[in-house]
Motif scaffolding. Structure first.
Motif, PDB file in Angstrom:
ATOM      1  N   VAL A 125     118.622  79.189  39.286  1.00 53.37           N
ATOM      2  CA  VAL A 125     117.373  78.470  39.536  1.00 53.37           C
ATOM      3  C   VAL A 125     116.912  78.810  40.941  1.00 53.37           C
ATOM      4  O   VAL A 125     117.629  78.576  41.913  1.00 53.37           O
ATOM      5  CB  VAL A 125     117.552  76.952  39.380  1.00 53.37           C
ATOM      6  CG1 VAL A 125     116.255  76.218  39.709  1.00 53.37           C
ATOM      7  CG2 VAL A 125     118.007  76.619  37.957  1.00 53.37           C
ATOM      8  N   ILE A 146     112.364  71.193  37.783  1.00 46.46           N
ATOM      9  CA  ILE A 146     112.795  71.166  36.380  1.00 46.46           C
ATOM     10  C   ILE A 146     112.471  69.788  35.818  1.00 46.46           C
ATOM     11  O   ILE A 146     112.965  68.778  36.310  1.00 46.46           O
ATOM     12  CB  ILE A 146     114.299  71.472  36.263  1.00 46.46           C
ATOM     13  CG1 ILE A 146     114.586  72.882  36.802  1.00 46.46           C
ATOM     14  CG2 ILE A 146     114.767  71.340  34.819  1.00 46.46           C
ATOM     15  CD1 ILE A 146     116.054  73.202  36.891  1.00 46.46           C
ATOM     16  N   VAL A 165     117.638  74.088  30.191  1.00 46.59           N
ATOM     17  CA  VAL A 165     117.363  75.339  30.896  1.00 46.59           C
ATOM     18  C   VAL A 165     118.374  76.385  30.449  1.00 46.59           C
ATOM     19  O   VAL A 165     119.557  76.293  30.780  1.00 46.59           O
ATOM     20  CB  VAL A 165     117.405  75.126  32.416  1.00 46.59           C
ATOM     21  CG1 VAL A 165     117.021  76.415  33.141  1.00 46.59           C
ATOM     22  CG2 VAL A 165     116.476  73.989  32.832  1.00 46.59           C
ATOM     23  N   VAL A 222     115.272  80.550  36.348  1.00 48.71           N
ATOM     24  CA  VAL A 222     114.016  79.902  36.728  1.00 48.71           C
ATOM     25  C   VAL A 222     113.490  80.555  38.002  1.00 48.71           C
ATOM     26  O   VAL A 222     114.189  80.594  39.018  1.00 48.71           O
ATOM     27  CB  VAL A 222     114.239  78.392  36.959  1.00 48.71           C
ATOM     28  CG1 VAL A 222     112.960  77.728  37.450  1.00 48.71           C
ATOM     29  CG2 VAL A 222     114.734  77.731  35.679  1.00 48.71           C
ATOM     30  N   VAL A 262     109.193  74.179  35.427  1.00 45.85           N
ATOM     31  CA  VAL A 262     109.612  74.465  34.060  1.00 45.85           C
ATOM     32  C   VAL A 262     109.876  73.162  33.312  1.00 45.85           C
ATOM     33  O   VAL A 262     110.221  72.141  33.912  1.00 45.85           O
ATOM     34  CB  VAL A 262     110.858  75.377  34.008  1.00 45.85           C
ATOM     35  CG1 VAL A 262     110.616  76.678  34.767  1.00 45.85           C
ATOM     36  CG2 VAL A 262     112.082  74.673  34.567  1.00 45.85           C
ATOM     37  N   VAL A 322     108.339  78.273  31.761  1.00 54.46           N
ATOM     38  CA  VAL A 322     107.513  78.082  32.946  1.00 54.46           C
ATOM     39  C   VAL A 322     106.189  77.450  32.549  1.00 54.46           C
ATOM     40  O   VAL A 322     105.466  77.969  31.690  1.00 54.46           O
ATOM     41  CB  VAL A 322     107.271  79.418  33.667  1.00 54.46           C
ATOM     42  CG1 VAL A 322     106.295  79.222  34.828  1.00 54.46           C
ATOM     43  CG2 VAL A 322     108.586  80.002  34.183  1.00 54.46           C
TER      44      VAL A 322
END
Length: 212
Positions: free
Chosen positions: A136, A142, A148, A152, A158, A165
């Motif tokens: 990430v 998030i 996830v 990222v 996201v 995204v």
């Protein structure tokens, strides 16, 4: 004053549900940076119990940067959760012994995604789940209850299952400048002096401060 003490387990007086996370970690394979906090009404000491299937013999690490905000019951699924996929059954017969250990997977037969790495200044919402090996980027957000499964990008938002995204927080040039500035690595004194620029998105002032 030059900011709070990152070694304080309870940095908010009268509000013990928020704790600077690094002070609650006992596992050598979980690394957390200064000022990252976990917010849980049942106590920040619960965090490590949400790092699941994290077996020392596998050796994967959970690395979380500085200044992250992590909400209650965010879960990190680590590589120990993986089962062999190449056979007709994914059942882990070998862990129950009594003759079944003879089908113990060979090295490399279990899926392995590597370390899970969370950048700096990342906000992870309530009950989000981070899968093994995910990276990430710094400045990312998030959304709550997201799952996830992929990396990222920095400074992106996201959400969803699987998380996708939703939008970037800033344009590419601004993101590149912020990553180069890396204000989270500045001293507490320098951060304190430049808080208005950090929270006010004043890139000109922040860039000027970098030179001081």
């Amino acid at each position: 004053m030059n900011g709070p003490d990152p070694n304080n387990r309870a940095p908010m007086a009268g509000f013990p549900q928020v704790g600077y996370l690094k002070n609650f970690i006992t596992s050598e394979n979980i690394i957390v940076g200064d000022y990252t906090y976990y917010d849980d009404p049942e106590g920040p000491e619960r965090f490590q119990g949400n790092v699941l299937y994290h077996f020392p013999f596998i050796g994967d690490k959970l690395v979380i940067g500085k200044f992250c905000a992590i909400a209650k019951d965010v879960k990190f699924i680590m590589n120990g959760a993986n089962h062999k996929l190449s056979g007709f059954s994914t059942y882990p017969f070998q862990i129950f012994g009594n003759g079944w250990q003879r089908v113990m997977p060979e090295a490399g037969e279990l899926p392995y995604k590597g370390d899970t790495e969370i950048g700096h200044d990342v906000w992870i919402g309530y009950e989000a789940t981070i899968m093994p090996g995910v990276k990430v980027g710094s400045g990312a957000i998030i959304a709550s209850k997201s799952v996830v499964v992929d990396d990222v990008p920095p400074y992106s938002i996201v959400g969803g299952n699987p998380a996708r995204v939703i939008k970037p927080r800033f344009d590419e040039a601004t993101v590149n400048t912020l990553l180069a500035l890396a204000w989270w690595d500045w001293s507490a004194e320098k951060i304190t002096r430049n808080l208005a620029a950090i929270v006010g998105a004043d890139l000109v002032a922040l860039s000027a401060a970098q030179e001081l």
